[in-house]
Design a protein around this motif. Sequence first.
Motif, PDB file in Angstrom:
ATOM      1  N   LEU A 174       0.852  -1.196   0.000  1.00 17.81           N
ATOM      2  CA  LEU A 174       0.000   0.000   0.000  1.00 17.81           C
ATOM      3  C   LEU A 174       0.882   1.238   0.000  1.00 17.81           C
ATOM      4  CD1 LEU A 174      -2.731  -1.037   2.610  1.00 17.81           C
ATOM      5  CD2 LEU A 174      -2.917  -1.045   0.122  1.00 17.81           C
ATOM      6  N   PRO A 175       0.727   2.125  -0.973  1.00 19.88           N
ATOM      7  CA  PRO A 175       1.623   3.288  -1.066  1.00 19.88           C
ATOM      8  C   PRO A 175       1.452   4.307   0.045  1.00 19.88           C
ATOM      9  CG  PRO A 175      -0.125   3.420  -2.709  1.00 19.88           C
ATOM     10  CD  PRO A 175      -0.232   2.057  -2.091  1.00 19.88           C
ATOM     11  N   ILE A 176       0.419   4.164   0.904  1.00 21.60           N
ATOM     12  CA  ILE A 176       0.260   5.112   2.002  1.00 21.60           C
ATOM     13  C   ILE A 176       1.295   4.872   3.095  1.00 21.60           C
ATOM     14  CG2 ILE A 176      -2.211   5.429   1.593  1.00 21.60           C
ATOM     15  CD1 ILE A 176      -2.720   3.544   3.971  1.00 21.60           C
ATOM     16  N   PHE A 177       1.926   3.694   3.093  1.00 22.32           N
ATOM     17  CA  PHE A 177       2.970   3.394   4.059  1.00 22.32           C
ATOM     18  C   PHE A 177       4.331   3.481   3.379  1.00 22.32           C
ATOM     19  CE2 PHE A 177      -0.706   0.770   5.547  1.00 22.32           C
ATOM     20  CZ  PHE A 177      -0.968   1.504   6.685  1.00 22.32           C
ATOM     21  N   ASN A 178       5.375   3.498   4.205  1.00 23.65           N
ATOM     22  CA  ASN A 178       6.724   3.599   3.652  1.00 23.65           C
ATOM     23  C   ASN A 178       7.235   2.220   3.251  1.00 23.65           C
ATOM     24  OD1 ASN A 178       6.663   6.312   4.197  1.00 23.65           O
ATOM     25  ND2 ASN A 178       7.599   6.082   6.209  1.00 23.65           N
ATOM     26  N   GLY A 179       6.514   1.594   2.347  1.00 20.28           N
ATOM     27  CA  GLY A 179       6.862   0.245   1.933  1.00 20.28           C
ATOM     28  C   GLY A 179       7.404   0.194   0.526  1.00 20.28           C
ATOM     29  N   ASP A 180       7.356  -0.996  -0.036  1.00 24.84           N
ATOM     30  CA  ASP A 180       7.985  -1.222  -1.331  1.00 24.84           C
ATOM     31  C   ASP A 180       7.273  -0.494  -2.466  1.00 24.84           C
ATOM     32  OD1 ASP A 180       9.861  -2.886  -0.114  1.00 24.84           O
ATOM     33  OD2 ASP A 180       8.554  -4.629  -0.280  1.00 24.84           O
ATOM     34  N   THR A 181       5.938  -0.466  -2.424  1.00 26.50           N
ATOM     35  CA  THR A 181       5.211   0.228  -3.502  1.00 26.50           C
ATOM     36  C   THR A 181       5.487   1.718  -3.471  1.00 26.50           C
ATOM     37  OG1 THR A 181       3.453  -1.437  -3.519  1.00 26.50           O
ATOM     38  CG2 THR A 181       2.939   0.702  -4.468  1.00 26.50           C
ATOM     39  N   TYR A 182       5.522   2.307  -2.277  1.00 25.45           N
ATOM     40  CA  TYR A 182       5.838   3.737  -2.162  1.00 25.45           C
ATOM     41  C   TYR A 182       7.230   4.024  -2.708  1.00 25.45           C
ATOM     42  CZ  TYR A 182       7.369   8.092  -0.020  1.00 25.45           C
ATOM     43  OH  TYR A 182       7.900   9.334   0.194  1.00 25.45           O
ATOM     44  N   LEU A 183       8.198   3.188  -2.331  1.00 25.72           N
ATOM     45  CA  LEU A 183       9.556   3.390  -2.814  1.00 25.72           C
ATOM     46  C   LEU A 183       9.624   3.228  -4.333  1.00 25.72           C
ATOM     47  CD1 LEU A 183      12.518   3.904  -2.234  1.00 25.72           C
ATOM     48  CD2 LEU A 183      12.794   1.471  -1.725  1.00 25.72           C
ATOM     49  N   ALA A 184       8.903   2.224  -4.855  1.00 24.51           N
ATOM     50  CA  ALA A 184       8.892   2.027  -6.302  1.00 24.51           C
ATOM     51  C   ALA A 184       8.279   3.239  -7.015  1.00 24.51           C
ATOM     52  CB  ALA A 184       8.116   0.760  -6.652  1.00 24.51           C
ATOM     53  N   LEU A 185       7.232   3.825  -6.418  1.00 22.66           N
ATOM     54  CA  LEU A 185       6.630   5.018  -7.012  1.00 22.66           C
ATOM     55  C   LEU A 185       7.601   6.189  -7.052  1.00 22.66           C
ATOM     56  CD1 LEU A 185       2.985   5.038  -5.568  1.00 22.66           C
ATOM     57  CD2 LEU A 185       3.652   4.856  -7.967  1.00 22.66           C
ATOM     58  N   THR A 186       8.350   6.382  -5.959  1.00 27.13           N
ATOM     59  CA  THR A 186       9.313   7.480  -5.951  1.00 27.13           C
ATOM     60  C   THR A 186      10.388   7.265  -7.009  1.00 27.13           C
ATOM     61  OG1 THR A 186      10.721   6.458  -4.243  1.00 27.13           O
ATOM     62  CG2 THR A 186       8.919   7.875  -3.494  1.00 27.13           C
ATOM     63  N   GLU A 187      10.742   6.003  -7.244  1.00 24.38           N
ATOM     64  CA  GLU A 187      11.727   5.719  -8.281  1.00 24.38           C
ATOM     65  C   GLU A 187      11.128   5.940  -9.670  1.00 24.38           C
ATOM     66  OE1 GLU A 187      14.827   5.095  -7.964  1.00 24.38           O
ATOM     67  OE2 GLU A 187      14.957   4.780  -5.799  1.00 24.38           O
ATOM     68  N   TYR A 188       9.886   5.486  -9.858  1.00 22.07           N
ATOM     69  CA  TYR A 188       9.238   5.627 -11.161  1.00 22.07           C
ATOM     70  C   TYR A 188       8.996   7.102 -11.502  1.00 22.07           C
ATOM     71  CZ  TYR A 188       5.680   5.303 -14.809  1.00 22.07           C
ATOM     72  OH  TYR A 188       4.968   5.450 -15.967  1.00 22.07           O
ATOM     73  N   LEU A 189       8.545   7.872 -10.502  1.00 23.69           N
ATOM     74  CA  LEU A 189       8.260   9.291 -10.725  1.00 23.69           C
ATOM     75  C   LEU A 189       9.515  10.155 -10.667  1.00 23.69           C
ATOM     76  CD1 LEU A 189       5.053   9.554  -8.493  1.00 23.69           C
ATOM     77  CD2 LEU A 189       5.138   9.485 -10.997  1.00 23.69           C
ATOM     78  N   ARG A 190      10.614   9.549 -10.233  1.00 24.50           N
ATOM     79  CA  ARG A 190      11.883  10.264 -10.087  1.00 24.50           C
ATOM     80  C   ARG A 190      11.753  11.427  -9.105  1.00 24.50           C
ATOM     81  NH1 ARG A 190      15.335   8.417 -14.125  1.00 24.50           N
ATOM     82  NH2 ARG A 190      14.308   7.415 -15.900  1.00 24.50           N
ATOM     83  N   VAL A 191      11.044  11.185  -8.009  1.00 24.17           N
ATOM     84  CA  VAL A 191      10.879  12.188  -6.959  1.00 24.17           C
ATOM     85  C   VAL A 191      11.275  11.541  -5.631  1.00 24.17           C
ATOM     86  CG1 VAL A 191       9.357  13.874  -5.872  1.00 24.17           C
ATOM     87  CG2 VAL A 191       8.933  13.160  -8.229  1.00 24.17           C
ATOM     88  N   PRO A 192      12.544  11.558  -5.275  1.00 23.80           N
ATOM     89  CA  PRO A 192      12.937  10.959  -3.997  1.00 23.80           C
ATOM     90  C   PRO A 192      12.309  11.710  -2.830  1.00 23.80           C
ATOM     91  CG  PRO A 192      14.759  12.195  -4.967  1.00 23.80           C
ATOM     92  CD  PRO A 192      13.685  12.129  -6.004  1.00 23.80           C
TER      93      PRO A 192
END
Length: 382
Positions: free
Chosen positions: A305-323
């Motif tokens: 779930l991207p609302i937590f600091n988990g793998d999907t959230y991290l993957a989104l930051t990588e995909y969007l290029r917004v650390p």
Amino acid sequence: MSGPGSGSMAVAPAAASALSFRPDLRVYPPRPDSGDSHYTIYDPASDLSYFLGANELMVARLFDGQRSLVDIMAHLESQHRRRIPLEKLAAFEKRLHQLDMLSVPGAVPDARVRDPAAGISYGPLKSLLIIPLLRMQPAALLDYVYERFGWLCSRAFVYSGLFAILAAIAVVVVRYGDFSGDVVAVYGNGIGWLACHYPVVVASIAVHELGHALACRLYRVRVTDFGIAIYLLMATGWARPLQGDWTALARRERMITIVMGPYASLLFSAAGVALWLVTVPGSPWHTLSVVMTASASLSLIPTLLPIFNGDTYLALTEYLRVPRLRQRAFQYVKETLWSRKHDESPTLGRRALYWITVVATSLGWLLAWALLLSLLARIFRL
């Protein structure tokens, strides 16, 4: 960051410095092949990293709570043949203190727990409710595992594991009636399953984080921190890569490293399905197999779930290029609501992303807490 040889600040020369370089900070030298000569200073309390040159680090370590600024200046001149004006040395000390790299010797550290990705301090709430089970520097363990079981990172093993996961899913689908009946038998008769649940979930999280960590080891990314804890009813874990090593990775390698955590969790659940097939219904091993499959799979949901600091959230930051997307989003919205000057000037699309992130995260947290409180109420009603 500003070093002792850059910039100046009108500061009245201090007779003494009561500050010292924090002994709990971890210093990582630059990799020989990185092309960057900066040392990484990792703060395990905040999960933040800072970068200092070799000379800056040498000066920072001279702050020991005993030397005065004049003493440090004299030491640099006599031992290192470096002449640094007192004003610049005082400015460097102030900058290090602002970054929390210097502290008063013997001072009680800040007990607040801060979520570095969200930039939110939880105060005493999380520090009182969280139960740490394991926290370690995993470098030696990872070297041991990688040197003796390097085949775990091979393509042959990964593809074989993927086949096992798909086969386990097929077994559960084909024999859904039998499996769902066992799930009801285990979880529908009181709370006795909890005795088996937490050890299994903790083991599955350890396997999950080991998947991340071994992928880091494969790509020569140093892991600064490895741990497992229980927060309320949820078990959580982390494997934190050294930021400089992580950002130096190719994007594809970063995404593979992120995926290896959920992959390891699903492989753990697949092992539960295999155990379920060969054990006798009603036996302790059969019960263990059901919990391995169900509880380990459910424990994977929060990190997806991207609302937590988990793998999907991290993957989104990588995909969007917004650390550090969530931290930036909350900072921007806070500055907007309080009519403060923004630290950055985002584009219209980035502003929309920030607002969506804040609203979705806030609603997700409220929903998660509501579900958790509802679950607690059901358990205690039993």
